[in-house]
Write a protein that holds these residues in place. Structure first.
Motif, mmCIF file in Angstrom:
data_model
loop_
_atom_site.group_PDB
_atom_site.id
_atom_site.type_symbol
_atom_site.label_atom_id
_atom_site.label_comp_id
_atom_site.label_asym_id
_atom_site.label_seq_id
_atom_site.Cartn_x
_atom_site.Cartn_y
_atom_site.Cartn_z
ATOM 1 N N ILE A 173 0.408 -0.963 0.186
ATOM 2 C CA ILE A 173 -0.026 0.566 -0.066
ATOM 3 C C ILE A 173 0.551 1.182 0.174
ATOM 4 O O ILE A 173 2.272 1.245 0.591
ATOM 5 C CB ILE A 173 -0.498 0.162 0.873
ATOM 6 N N ASP A 174 0.231 2.165 -0.578
ATOM 7 C CA ASP A 174 1.279 3.880 -0.682
ATOM 8 C C ASP A 174 1.406 3.981 0.389
ATOM 9 O O ASP A 174 0.674 3.893 1.553
ATOM 10 C CB ASP A 174 1.236 4.405 -1.794
ATOM 11 N N LEU A 175 2.351 4.568 0.722
ATOM 12 C CA LEU A 175 2.922 5.864 1.891
ATOM 13 C C LEU A 175 1.510 6.238 2.105
ATOM 14 O O LEU A 175 1.239 7.793 0.769
ATOM 15 C CB LEU A 175 3.694 6.760 1.758
ATOM 16 N N ASN A 176 1.367 6.514 3.304
ATOM 17 C CA ASN A 176 -0.308 7.489 3.072
ATOM 18 C C ASN A 176 0.003 8.564 4.668
ATOM 19 O O ASN A 176 -0.972 8.516 5.015
ATOM 20 C CB ASN A 176 -1.533 6.172 3.446
ATOM 21 N N VAL A 177 1.264 8.498 5.320
ATOM 22 C CA VAL A 177 1.334 9.079 7.140
ATOM 23 C C VAL A 177 1.933 10.070 6.987
ATOM 24 O O VAL A 177 2.952 9.099 6.284
ATOM 25 C CB VAL A 177 0.394 8.986 7.515
ATOM 26 N N MET A 178 2.341 11.548 7.422
ATOM 27 C CA MET A 178 3.679 11.987 7.591
ATOM 28 C C MET A 178 4.032 12.149 8.892
ATOM 29 O O MET A 178 3.006 12.216 9.297
ATOM 30 C CB MET A 178 3.177 13.681 7.101
ATOM 31 N N ARG A 179 5.474 11.936 9.107
ATOM 32 C CA ARG A 179 5.795 12.016 10.757
ATOM 33 C C ARG A 179 5.499 13.670 11.102
ATOM 34 O O ARG A 179 5.532 13.774 9.333
ATOM 35 C CB ARG A 179 6.634 11.322 10.919
ATOM 36 N N ARG A 197 -4.242 4.625 10.050
ATOM 37 C CA ARG A 197 -4.913 5.309 10.323
ATOM 38 C C ARG A 197 -4.718 6.502 9.259
ATOM 39 O O ARG A 197 -3.910 7.504 9.564
ATOM 40 C CB ARG A 197 -4.723 5.978 11.434
ATOM 41 N N PRO A 198 -4.694 5.677 7.365
ATOM 42 C CA PRO A 198 -3.735 6.605 7.176
ATOM 43 C C PRO A 198 -4.433 8.148 7.276
ATOM 44 O O PRO A 198 -6.165 8.141 6.820
ATOM 45 C CB PRO A 198 -4.243 5.756 5.338
ATOM 46 N N ALA A 199 -4.321 8.936 5.971
ATOM 47 C CA ALA A 199 -4.437 10.203 5.976
ATOM 48 C C ALA A 199 -4.417 10.577 4.365
ATOM 49 O O ALA A 199 -4.331 11.686 3.958
ATOM 50 C CB ALA A 199 -2.977 11.501 7.051
ATOM 51 N N THR A 200 -4.464 9.676 3.686
ATOM 52 C CA THR A 200 -4.509 10.096 2.154
ATOM 53 C C THR A 200 -5.363 8.531 1.695
ATOM 54 O O THR A 200 -5.981 7.742 2.307
ATOM 55 C CB THR A 200 -3.243 9.950 1.577
ATOM 56 N N LEU A 201 -6.299 8.969 0.358
ATOM 57 C CA LEU A 201 -6.540 7.473 -0.424
ATOM 58 C C LEU A 201 -5.986 8.119 -2.316
ATOM 59 O O LEU A 201 -5.566 9.218 -2.231
ATOM 60 C CB LEU A 201 -8.096 8.488 -0.339
ATOM 61 N N LEU A 202 -6.171 7.094 -2.055
ATOM 62 C CA LEU A 202 -4.917 6.826 -3.423
ATOM 63 C C LEU A 202 -6.113 6.980 -4.857
ATOM 64 O O LEU A 202 -7.414 5.891 -5.022
ATOM 65 C CB LEU A 202 -4.516 5.812 -3.716
ATOM 66 N N ALA A 203 -5.869 8.491 -6.285
ATOM 67 C CA ALA A 203 -6.927 7.932 -7.393
ATOM 68 C C ALA A 203 -5.258 7.644 -8.470
ATOM 69 O O ALA A 203 -4.060 8.219 -8.517
ATOM 70 C CB ALA A 203 -7.043 9.029 -7.598
ATOM 71 N N LEU A 204 -5.730 6.723 -9.197
ATOM 72 C CA LEU A 204 -5.513 5.897 -10.019
ATOM 73 C C LEU A 204 -6.340 6.852 -11.880
ATOM 74 O O LEU A 204 -6.872 6.466 -11.695
ATOM 75 C CB LEU A 204 -5.350 4.532 -10.365
ATOM 76 N N ILE A 205 -5.363 7.719 -12.170
ATOM 77 C CA ILE A 205 -5.560 8.069 -13.401
ATOM 78 C C ILE A 205 -4.801 7.961 -14.882
ATOM 79 O O ILE A 205 -4.222 8.438 -14.901
ATOM 80 C CB ILE A 205 -5.567 9.478 -13.028
ATOM 81 N N HIS A 221 -8.935 2.655 -2.214
ATOM 82 C CA HIS A 221 -8.737 2.884 -0.573
ATOM 83 C C HIS A 221 -7.374 2.482 -0.463
ATOM 84 O O HIS A 221 -6.655 2.527 -0.934
ATOM 85 C CB HIS A 221 -9.816 1.398 -0.098
ATOM 86 N N PRO A 222 -7.177 3.639 0.748
ATOM 87 C CA PRO A 222 -5.791 3.969 1.111
ATOM 88 C C PRO A 222 -4.974 2.790 1.268
ATOM 89 O O PRO A 222 -3.799 2.648 1.953
ATOM 90 C CB PRO A 222 -5.600 4.797 2.566
ATOM 91 N N ILE A 277 -5.030 11.327 -2.391
ATOM 92 C CA ILE A 277 -5.477 12.890 -2.775
ATOM 93 C C ILE A 277 -5.652 12.486 -0.902
ATOM 94 O O ILE A 277 -6.121 11.579 0.173
ATOM 95 C CB ILE A 277 -7.636 11.913 -2.674
ATOM 96 N N PHE A 278 -5.740 13.635 -0.302
ATOM 97 C CA PHE A 278 -5.358 14.048 1.152
ATOM 98 C C PHE A 278 -7.010 14.718 2.330
ATOM 99 O O PHE A 278 -8.060 14.664 1.602
ATOM 100 C CB PHE A 278 -4.881 15.262 1.730
ATOM 101 N N LEU A 279 -6.747 13.271 3.092
ATOM 102 C CA LEU A 279 -8.144 13.238 4.328
ATOM 103 C C LEU A 279 -7.797 14.890 5.097
ATOM 104 O O LEU A 279 -6.984 14.931 5.712
ATOM 105 C CB LEU A 279 -8.213 11.769 4.644
ATOM 106 N N SER A 280 -8.784 14.787 5.616
ATOM 107 C CA SER A 280 -9.208 15.995 6.308
ATOM 108 C C SER A 280 -8.290 15.750 7.446
ATOM 109 O O SER A 280 -8.610 16.746 8.335
ATOM 110 C CB SER A 280 -10.804 16.843 6.167
ATOM 111 N N ALA A 281 -8.767 14.446 8.457
ATOM 112 C CA ALA A 281 -8.395 14.240 9.112
ATOM 113 C C ALA A 281 -7.914 12.063 9.107
ATOM 114 O O ALA A 281 -8.744 11.674 8.480
ATOM 115 C CB ALA A 281 -9.243 13.550 10.361
ATOM 116 N N PRO A 282 -6.592 11.623 9.454
ATOM 117 C CA PRO A 282 -6.853 10.307 9.626
ATOM 118 C C PRO A 282 -8.019 9.966 9.588
ATOM 119 O O PRO A 282 -8.277 10.027 9.861
ATOM 120 C CB PRO A 282 -5.543 10.224 10.597
ATOM 121 N N LEU A 283 -8.024 8.266 8.705
ATOM 122 C CA LEU A 283 -9.114 7.532 8.938
ATOM 123 C C LEU A 283 -9.695 7.235 10.405
ATOM 124 O O LEU A 283 -8.642 6.654 10.754
ATOM 125 C CB LEU A 283 -8.493 6.814 8.311
ATOM 126 N N ASP A 284 -10.630 7.452 10.209
ATOM 127 C CA ASP A 284 -11.389 6.708 11.696
ATOM 128 C C ASP A 284 -12.833 5.925 11.409
ATOM 129 O O ASP A 284 -13.140 6.041 10.958
ATOM 130 C CB ASP A 284 -12.394 8.151 12.192
#
Length: 238
Positions: free
Chosen positions: A108-114, A124-132, A195-196, A218-225
Motif C-alpha cells: 500500500i502507498d505511503l499514507n501518513v506524514m510524520r 490510520r491513513p491520511a490519504t486516499l489513492l487515485a489512479l488516473i 482505499h488507502p 488525495i489528502f483526507l481532512s483527518a486520519p481515517l477513523d
C-alpha cells in the motif's frame, strides 16, 4: 447506492472523471514532457519513465478538478472529508517489450506524514489513492493489480502503528494473499479511487502501446477513523 457498497466491499471504484478525449490530450502533453516519440518504438528504452503534472492546468485540471470526481469523493469521504488536489502528481509511464522494472511487489502507498516531514505507512491513513488513466488500459497493458477486499486485511495487520514502507508491505502482502485479483483497466479520463489500505501492485507490460497512469494521493481532512460511518471507514470494518 450500489457503487458505494461495492467500494466498501472491494476497496476501490472506477469513475468517469472526464472524456477519453481529455485523457488523450493529457497524454499528448506527457509525450512532449518526456521527449519520446509515440510513433517510434526504437526510442522506448526503459520499462518505466516518470513524468509529472505539477500545475493542474489544461486537461490535467479538467480531470483532477472534475465535478464527477469531487462528487464521488464526497460520497466516500463525507463532504469536507477530503482536500481538492492542485495537480495529478507523479505519472509512471510503462513501456512494452522490455525487461520489466523491479517495482512490482504488493504494497500500500505511503499514507501518513510524520512530524519530521517524512512519509510512512499507517493503518490510520491520511490519504486516499487515485489512479488516473491517460491511455486505454487493457488486460495486457500493465494494469495495476488489486487484491479486492484487502483493505480489511491491511487494517488488521497494521493496527494503529506507523511503519516503514518495506516492513509494512511484507505485512500486508502476507495478510491479503488469499484475496481475489482485480485489474485497473479502462479508458483515458477514467479514475480508480482506491482505499488507502487496499493492497495493490504493478505488473509487467505485455501489450504494444505505452501505459500512462497517474498515482495521485488525495489528502483526507483527518486520519481515517474506522468509527466515522463514511464508506471509507466502513470499508475496514469486519
Amino acid at each position: 447506492m450500489k457503487w458505494i457498497e461495492e467500494f466498501v466491499d472491494q476497496g476501490f471504484v472506477k469513475v468517469q472523471a472526464a472524456s477519453p478525449q481529455v485523457g488523450l490530450a493529457a497524454q499528448e502533453l506527457l509525450w512532449k514532457q518526456i521527449g519520446l516519440s509515440p510513433d517510434d518504438p526504437s526510442t522506448w528504452r526503459e520499462p518505466v519513465v516518470w513524468a509529472a503534472d505539477l500545475t493542474g492546468r489544461g486537461p490535467f485540471g479538467q480531470i483532477i478538478g472534475s465535478p464527477v470526481l469531487a462528487e464521488a469523493l464526497d460520497e466516500l469521504c463525507g463532504q469536507g472529508g477530503w482536500a481538492p488536489s492542485g495537480s495529478c502528481g507523479n505519472i509512471p509511464i510503462r513501456f512494452p517489450n522490455l525487461p520489466p522494472a523491479d517495482d512490482r511487489g504488493w504494497h500500500i502507498d505511503l499514507n501518513v506524514m510524520r512530524e519530521d516531514g517524512s512519509w510512512a505507512v499507517s493503518g490510520r491513513p491520511a490519504t486516499l489513492l487515485a489512479l488516473i488513466l491517460f491511455s486505454e488500459v487493457g488486460p495486457d497493458d500493465a494494469p495495476t493489480r488489486i487484491r479486492a477486499g484487502s483493505q480489511r486485511d491491511a487494517a488488521a495487520a497494521l493496527g494503529e502503528g506507523v511503519h516503514e514502507h518495506v516492513p509494512a508491505s511484507q505485512l500486508v502482502e502476507a495478510a491479503s494473499a488469499e484475496r481475489p485479483l482485480a485489474y485497473a483497466t479502462g479508458l483515458p479520463g477514467e479514475v480508480y479511487l482506491v482505499h488507502p489500505l487496499t493492497v495493490h501492485a504493478a505488473q509487467e507490460h505485455l501489450g504494444s502501446r505505452p501505459r500512462f497512469m497517474a498515482q495521485t494521493p488525495i489528502f483526507l481532512s483527518a486520519p481515517l477513523d474506522p468509527a466515522a460511518g463514511t464508506p471509507l471507514a466502513r470499508a475496514v470494518q469486519g
